[in-house]
Design a protein around this motif. Structure first.
Motif, PDB file in Angstrom:
ATOM      1  N   VAL A 160       0.840  -1.207   0.000  1.00  0.00           N
ATOM      2  CA  VAL A 160       0.000   0.000   0.000  1.00  0.00           C
ATOM      3  C   VAL A 160       0.873   1.254   0.000  1.00  0.00           C
ATOM      4  CG1 VAL A 160      -1.731   1.303   1.315  1.00  0.00           C
ATOM      5  CG2 VAL A 160      -1.934  -1.185   1.082  1.00  0.00           C
ATOM      6  N   VAL A 161       1.967   1.217   0.740  1.00  0.00           N
ATOM      7  CA  VAL A 161       2.888   2.358   0.769  1.00  0.00           C
ATOM      8  C   VAL A 161       3.456   2.607  -0.628  1.00  0.00           C
ATOM      9  CG1 VAL A 161       5.075   3.242   1.702  1.00  0.00           C
ATOM     10  CG2 VAL A 161       3.460   2.049   3.203  1.00  0.00           C
ATOM     11  N   ALA A 162       3.885   1.543  -1.288  1.00  0.00           N
ATOM     12  CA  ALA A 162       4.474   1.679  -2.621  1.00  0.00           C
ATOM     13  C   ALA A 162       3.449   2.217  -3.627  1.00  0.00           C
ATOM     14  CB  ALA A 162       5.032   0.337  -3.095  1.00  0.00           C
ATOM     15  N   ALA A 163       2.277   1.611  -3.655  1.00  0.00           N
ATOM     16  CA  ALA A 163       1.238   2.082  -4.581  1.00  0.00           C
ATOM     17  C   ALA A 163       0.812   3.501  -4.226  1.00  0.00           C
ATOM     18  CB  ALA A 163       0.043   1.139  -4.550  1.00  0.00           C
ATOM     19  N   GLY A 164       0.677   3.774  -2.939  1.00  0.00           N
ATOM     20  CA  GLY A 164       0.287   5.107  -2.495  1.00  0.00           C
ATOM     21  C   GLY A 164       1.314   6.163  -2.854  1.00  0.00           C
ATOM     22  N   GLY A 165       2.580   5.795  -2.863  1.00  0.00           N
ATOM     23  CA  GLY A 165       3.626   6.734  -3.258  1.00  0.00           C
ATOM     24  C   GLY A 165       3.498   7.152  -4.714  1.00  0.00           C
ATOM     25  N   LEU A 166       3.167   6.198  -5.571  1.00  0.00           N
ATOM     26  CA  LEU A 166       2.997   6.512  -6.992  1.00  0.00           C
ATOM     27  C   LEU A 166       1.748   7.366  -7.217  1.00  0.00           C
ATOM     28  CD1 LEU A 166       4.028   3.006  -8.282  1.00  0.00           C
ATOM     29  CD2 LEU A 166       5.218   5.134  -8.812  1.00  0.00           C
ATOM     30  N   VAL A 167       0.642   6.957  -6.608  1.00  0.00           N
ATOM     31  CA  VAL A 167      -0.606   7.716  -6.769  1.00  0.00           C
ATOM     32  C   VAL A 167      -0.496   9.077  -6.081  1.00  0.00           C
ATOM     33  CG1 VAL A 167      -3.070   7.750  -6.208  1.00  0.00           C
ATOM     34  CG2 VAL A 167      -2.013   5.639  -7.010  1.00  0.00           C
ATOM     35  N   GLY A 168       0.019   9.068  -4.862  1.00  0.00           N
ATOM     36  CA  GLY A 168       0.133  10.317  -4.103  1.00  0.00           C
ATOM     37  C   GLY A 168       1.112  11.288  -4.725  1.00  0.00           C
ATOM     38  N   GLY A 169       2.218  10.786  -5.227  1.00  0.00           N
ATOM     39  CA  GLY A 169       3.192  11.666  -5.872  1.00  0.00           C
ATOM     40  C   GLY A 169       2.585  12.365  -7.076  1.00  0.00           C
ATOM     41  N   TYR A 170       1.866  11.606  -7.886  1.00  0.00           N
ATOM     42  CA  TYR A 170       1.220  12.227  -9.046  1.00  0.00           C
ATOM     43  C   TYR A 170       0.136  13.210  -8.593  1.00  0.00           C
ATOM     44  CZ  TYR A 170      -1.527  13.121 -13.158  1.00  0.00           C
ATOM     45  OH  TYR A 170      -2.209  13.764 -14.160  1.00  0.00           O
ATOM     46  N   GLY A 171      -0.652  12.810  -7.624  1.00  0.00           N
ATOM     47  CA  GLY A 171      -1.721  13.687  -7.141  1.00  0.00           C
ATOM     48  C   GLY A 171      -1.194  14.995  -6.591  1.00  0.00           C
ATOM     49  N   VAL A 172      -0.151  14.928  -5.795  1.00  0.00           N
ATOM     50  CA  VAL A 172       0.444  16.150  -5.241  1.00  0.00           C
ATOM     51  C   VAL A 172       0.956  17.048  -6.360  1.00  0.00           C
ATOM     52  CG1 VAL A 172       2.398  17.029  -3.890  1.00  0.00           C
ATOM     53  CG2 VAL A 172       0.980  15.183  -2.966  1.00  0.00           C
ATOM     54  N   ALA A 173       1.664  16.458  -7.318  1.00  0.00           N
ATOM     55  CA  ALA A 173       2.192  17.255  -8.429  1.00  0.00           C
ATOM     56  C   ALA A 173       1.070  17.893  -9.239  1.00  0.00           C
ATOM     57  CB  ALA A 173       3.058  16.381  -9.332  1.00  0.00           C
ATOM     58  N   ARG A 174       0.044  17.136  -9.489  1.00  0.00           N
ATOM     59  CA  ARG A 174      -1.065  17.655 -10.305  1.00  0.00           C
ATOM     60  C   ARG A 174      -1.847  18.739  -9.579  1.00  0.00           C
ATOM     61  NH1 ARG A 174      -4.477  15.211 -14.797  1.00  0.00           N
ATOM     62  NH2 ARG A 174      -6.334  16.505 -14.730  1.00  0.00           N
ATOM     63  N   TRP A 175      -2.179  18.491  -8.307  1.00  0.00           N
ATOM     64  CA  TRP A 175      -3.056  19.423  -7.597  1.00  0.00           C
ATOM     65  C   TRP A 175      -2.348  20.673  -7.091  1.00  0.00           C
ATOM     66  CZ3 TRP A 175      -5.012  14.326  -5.479  1.00  0.00           C
ATOM     67  CH2 TRP A 175      -6.013  13.825  -6.315  1.00  0.00           C
ATOM     68  N   THR A 176      -1.033  20.576  -6.875  1.00  0.00           N
ATOM     69  CA  THR A 176      -0.307  21.781  -6.453  1.00  0.00           C
ATOM     70  C   THR A 176       0.296  22.515  -7.638  1.00  0.00           C
ATOM     71  OG1 THR A 176       1.812  20.641  -6.151  1.00  0.00           O
ATOM     72  CG2 THR A 176       0.321  20.753  -4.226  1.00  0.00           C
ATOM     73  N   GLY A 177       0.430  21.814  -8.767  1.00  0.00           N
ATOM     74  CA  GLY A 177       1.090  22.408  -9.924  1.00  0.00           C
ATOM     75  C   GLY A 177       2.603  22.458  -9.762  1.00  0.00           C
TER      76      GLY A 177
END
Length: 103
Positions: free
Chosen positions: A8-25
Motif C-alpha cells: 500500500v505504501v508503494a502504490a500510495g507513493g505513486l498515486v500520491g506523488g502524481y496527485g500532489v504534483a497535479r493538484w499543487t502544480g
C-alpha cells in the motif's frame, strides 16, 4: 492499530506523488512525496526480503514511475498511474508476503 502494508505504501507513493504534483502544480513537490514513500517502502522491503529484494523492488518502483509517462499518452494520466501502482503493489506483495527467516 496495525501497520500499513508495504504494498500500500508503494502504490500510495505513486498515486500520491502524481496527485500532489497535479493538484499543487509543483512537480518537485510530487517528487518529494514519491521519494518519501519509496524510501519508506525500500526500508521495509529490505527488512522483509533482504538487500536483493529491496534493490529489485526499488528498481521496479522507479521503472513504474518512468513507465507511467508513456503509458499516460495511450490511456490517460490517472489510468496510467493506477495501472503502474497496481503492478507495483502486486510485485511488492509477491516478494514480501513472508518475512525472511533467520533475519
Amino acid at each position: 492499530m496495525g501497520r500499513v502494508p508495504v504494498a500500500v505504501v508503494a502504490a500510495g507513493g505513486l498515486v500520491g506523488g502524481y496527485g500532489v504534483a497535479r493538484w499543487t502544480g509543483k512537480r518537485p513537490l510530487g517528487g518529494v512525496a514519491l521519494a518519501a514513500a519509496g524510501a519508506v517502502a525500500a526500508r521495509e522491503w529490505r527488512r522483509r526480503g533482504g538487500n536483493a529484494a529491496a534493490a529489485g523492488l526499488s528498481a521496479a518502483y522507479v521503472a513504474a514511475f518512468a513507465g507511467s509517462h508513456p503509458l499516460a499518452k495511450k490511456v490517460g494520466a490517472w489510468p496510467a498511474v493506477f495501472t503502474v501502482a497496481g503492478g507495483m503493489a502486486a510485485a511488492s506483495w509477491a516478494v514480501t508476503r513472508r518475512e525472511r527467516t533467520g533475519a
